[in-house]
Write an enzyme that holds these catalytic residues in place. Structure first.
Site, PDB file in Angstrom:
ATOM      1  N   HIS A 188     -99.792 -88.433 -54.797  1.00  0.00           N
ATOM      2  CA  HIS A 188    -100.107 -89.611 -54.377  1.00  0.00           C
ATOM      3  C   HIS A 188     -99.663 -90.768 -53.995  1.00  0.00           C
ATOM      4  CE1 HIS A 188    -103.057 -88.091 -57.743  1.00  0.00           C
ATOM      5  NE2 HIS A 188    -104.044 -88.623 -57.189  1.00  0.00           N
TER       6      HIS A 188
ATOM      7  N   GLU B 196    -113.441 -86.193 -46.093  1.00  0.00           N
ATOM      8  CA  GLU B 196    -112.572 -87.052 -45.751  1.00  0.00           C
ATOM      9  C   GLU B 196    -113.083 -86.517 -44.140  1.00  0.00           C
ATOM     10  OE1 GLU B 196    -111.685 -85.101 -47.522  1.00  0.00           O
ATOM     11  OE2 GLU B 196    -111.043 -86.896 -49.059  1.00  0.00           O
TER      12      GLU B 196
ATOM     13  N   GLU C 258    -115.194 -92.780 -50.178  1.00  0.00           N
ATOM     14  CA  GLU C 258    -115.309 -92.419 -52.109  1.00  0.00           C
ATOM     15  C   GLU C 258    -114.905 -93.393 -52.968  1.00  0.00           C
ATOM     16  OE1 GLU C 258    -112.066 -89.322 -51.422  1.00  0.00           O
ATOM     17  OE2 GLU C 258    -113.383 -88.528 -50.472  1.00  0.00           O
TER      18      GLU C 258
END
Ligand SMILES: Cc1ncc(C[n+]2csc(CCOP(=O)(O)OP(=O)(O)O)c2C)c(N)n1
Ligand SMILES: [Mg+2]
Length: 741
Positions: free
Chosen positions: A541, A471, A426
């Site tokens: 994250h 993914e 990505e």
């Protein structure tokens, strides 16, 4: 016994002179051959069922009812030329491609000589290297994205034929590569499997990239006991996929050999002509329950089963051959007898076959050819030449670079060296809309952390490109490509989002070699941005979780703490012959700590060799990643304030890990802390601590201590993040306590 060739009824030289009648392009002899293989396929299923009841084999799943579409596919494709990702009902396909009854029964008994897996996989898990039938597994649907990657690899080789040459000094020495300019990739699946996300991800990429993949859905209207109308909205998969661009679509009675062959020929023709992928929806039956562990009478009434039985492909083909006077009953009887004899002979031999040696169980977890822990992967950084400038003063040494810089430089140098490397993921491209680059309207992105910046511009969109936001798509395709000998170095943008790829990462990538008994391998590199200490990274994250992956046999797991190691370890990851999960700590990407000048295009660090960051006498700290600079700070403070010295060990690679260095250090200091950023319980340090307690008990003067994050996720608010993740003060406290224990 050698089987006699059973010929069409009226066959003679005189008859052959007249123009032979064909059936959708199949000759009478081919139809007889088709029937023979279909009958053989059914008889092998029947024999396995008997053997299972006699407890001579341990599992059975049949291809019964699917024989016609399988044989039609085999007629339309070419073994050892096209590529095959079949599923467990594809017995007739594999027989026609060239697999033998003995080979199939060797897998059923679990023999050492089973060519598909050496006794490691259940029967009907096909894999025949010599025929391009790629090792199959049990998770339904994982083969589909791999088939997409396989087709991409074939097209790539056609565009870069020189890359197929055998390389040396890396994985290319051991990876035989072949391709055909008009090859096609076949992949099959059941109706239930079309419910899997990976199916849709595969169709999306095959369509968008116009790939020569023939998808064959064998629709027997059941997934174990769940009927098709529950799986598929509206009950018909053909209607749902009809709007994918570039596809050729066929919906066909998959119990009819001629109709199936016509559909398969059209589909394969479309893919071979590079018009795009094809989708064949074949309606079949399932007369033998799902497997021998299932009894379909529990959920299918007798009248439904009777209705199915009327469409049995064997009965239909038998009737057809008689009606068309291609064979009479006598010749059919003869054919039956020959096949039954062949099955008996193969069974006798399979039952005598030796099982694999118990000592062989760990063979082929990793490459037997190239050992990334060996000295072949140990090189020194190129020393930058210090040249005298005109004024006689030596020039300054090259400026130290960040981890992000050195990873980027390493990728560039490796891509220059090895044209089999492709990079996707990505946002990894500089810009998908190439014209913006060529018109110099924009600078380009090259990754959300800019690690792949400039790669597309230098190496073209053919080698560096964006993937869809999916993914499993990234990892599944990379498995297919690596199986074909390419070296995908793909990126998962954040560790927190790796989970959709988990099936490919746990059940496929690291297992291809072991489950195929070394007939196939997929040494891809998966780069992943990981970790916290970001101030605002929050839950999604900041995650670690490396122990989930170090728990997977066959996967190498790397976690560098500084720029120089990152460059050296990434090069080893790329050149080695095993799949590697390469974990890059986001906080370290641009940290001042651990910067270094680029060590040159051949610098490598072997796996399984820790680095002793500093030596010391009072306590050992074993750690890695972003805890290394924190532990170093704590150690310096401990020495300044208390005069106690810490031996700091940076593991660098987590699987394999350097037990020798750990053990030598613990024997020296007799006190040890295992520190890691992930949450404490069941973390990576648990394994190291357990082994120290087990093997070094006599050397310990204090309990083994762990310092890690709280057993929660990382919060957004910086004060909370600090309280959750292990800090320098936590390390200092533990060091002091343990040193003074
Ligand atoms: C991912 C995954 N989930 C569940 C299973 C267990 N399982 C094996 S076969 C099967 C049904 C498959 O149905 P379908 O795709 O229609 O193929 P069929 O067996 O009918 O030919 C299931 C649920 C599995 N092997 N893999
Ligand atoms: Mg089904």
């Amino acid at each position: 016994m050698a089987t006699a060739k059973i010929e069409p009824k009226g066959s003679s030289t005189a008859v052959e002179d007249r123009k032979e009648k064909t059936y959708q392009g199949l000759t009478q002899q081919q139809l007889i051959d088709a029937y023979r293989i279909m009958y053989l396929s059914r008889k092998l299923d029947d024999r396995e069922i008997l053997l299972k009841r006699q407890q001579k084999i341990f599992f059975q799943i049949s291809g019964a009812g699917h024989e016609a579409i399988g044989i039609a596919a085999a007629f339309a494709l070419k073994p050892a030329y096209d590529w095959f990702y079949p599923y467990y009902r594809d017995r007739s396909l594999c027989l026609k491609l060239g697999a033998t009854p003995l080979e199939m029964l060797l897998q059923a008994v679990g023999a050492a000589d089973d060519p598909s897996s050496g006794g490691r996989q259940m029967p009907s898990h096909w894999g025949y290297n010599r025929l391009n039938v790629v090792t199959q597994s049990s998770p339904t649907g994982t083969q589909i994205l791999q088939a997409v990657g396989c087709a991409e690899a074939g097209l790539y080789y056609a565009r870069h034929p020189q890359t197929t040459r055998k390389g040396n000094s890396d994985y290319r020495e051991f990876k035989h590569v072949s391709f055909e300019p008009d090859e096609v990739t076949y992949v099959s699946l059941g109706d239930g499997t079309t419910s899997e996300g990976e199916f849709w991800e595969a169709l999306n990429s095959a369509s968008n990239r116009k790939l020569p993949v023939v998808f064959v859905v064998q629709d027997n209207e059941y997934a174990i006991s769940v009927p098709v109308e529950v799986q598929t909205a509206g009950g018909n998969i053909s209607r749902l996929v009809a709007n994918f661009p570039n596809f050729h679509f066929e919906e066909v009675d998959g119990t009819d050999v001629m109709a199936s062959y016509a559909a398969m020929s059209q589909a394969v023709g479309h893919a071979r002509a590079r018009q795009g992928p094809a989708f064949v929806h074949a309606h079949v039956i399932r007369p033998y329950s799902h497997s021998l562990s299932d009894d379909e009478r529990l959920y299918r009434p007798e009248q439904e089963r009777q209705r199915d039985a009327q469409r049995d492909p064997l009965t239909r083909m038998h009737g057809f051959l008689i009606r068309e006077r291609i064979l009479d009953q006598d010749r059919i009887n003869l054919l039956h007898k020959e096949v039954e004899h062949e099955v008996q002979e193969a069974t006798d031999r399979a039952l005598e076959a030796a099982p694999p040696a118990k000592e062989s169980i760990t063979r082929f977890v990793y490459s037997p050819d190239l050992d990334p822990t060996s000295s072949a992967f140990e090189t020194q950084p190129a020393v930058a030449p210090v040249v005298a400038s005109t004024d006689g003063e030596p020039k300054k040494a090259p400026a130290p670079k960040t981890m992000a810089d050195l990873i980027n430089s390493c990728l560039k140098d490796e891509m220059r060296r090895d044209e089999r490397i492709v990079i996707f993921g990505e946002d990894v491209a500089d810009c998908s809309r190439e014209q913006y680059l060529s018109q110099k309207l924009i600078k380009g992105k090259g990754g959300v952390f800019k690690l792949t910046s400039g790669l597309q511009c230098e190496f073209s969109s053919d080698r560096v490109f964006n993937s869809p936001l999916a993914e499993a798509n990234i990892v599944g395709r990379s498995v297919g490509m690596a199986t074909r000998g390419l070296k995908p170095v793909v990126e998962i943008q954040f560790f927190d989002y790796i989970w959709p790829a988990m099936m490919q990462l746990r059940d496929e990538l690291p297992l291809i070699r072991w489950r195929s008994n070394n007939a196939f391998s997929a040494p891809a590199v998966i780069r992943v941005a990981i970790g916290g200490y970001l101030t605002g990274g929050a839950i999604y994250h900041s995650q670690c979780g490396e122990s989930i992956f170090t728990h997977i046999p066959g996967l190498r797991v790397v976690f560098p703490s500084n720029a120089l190691d990152a460059a050296g370890l990434l090069r080893t990851a790329i050149r080695c012959d095993d799949p590697v999960l390469f974990l890059e700590h986001k906080r370290l990407y641009r940290e001042t700590f651990g910067r270094a000048p680029y060590p040159g295009p051949d610098y490598m660090v072997p796996f399984g060799k820790a680095r002793v960051v500093q030596t010391g006498n009072h306590v050992t700290v074993i750690t890695y990643g972003a805890v290394v600079p924190r532990a170093l700070q704590a150690a310096q403070k401990l020495q300044r304030e208390h005069g106690l010295t810490v031996e700091l060990v940076d593991l660098r690679t987590l699987s394999p890990y350097d037990w020798q260095t750990i053990s030598a250090s613990v024997k020296k200091t007799n006190r040890v802390i295992v520190a890691y950023e992930d949450s404490l319980s069941w973390g990576y340090g648990a394994e190291i601590a357990a082994r120290i307690a087990d093997e070094l008990f006599e050397d310990l003067d204090a309990p083994v201590r762990r310092v890690a994050a709280k057993d929660t996720f990382v919060a957004y608010q910086p004060q909370l993040e600090n309280a959750i993740l292990p800090q320098t003060e936590d390390l200092l406290r533990a060091m002091k306590e343990l040193a003074q224990y």
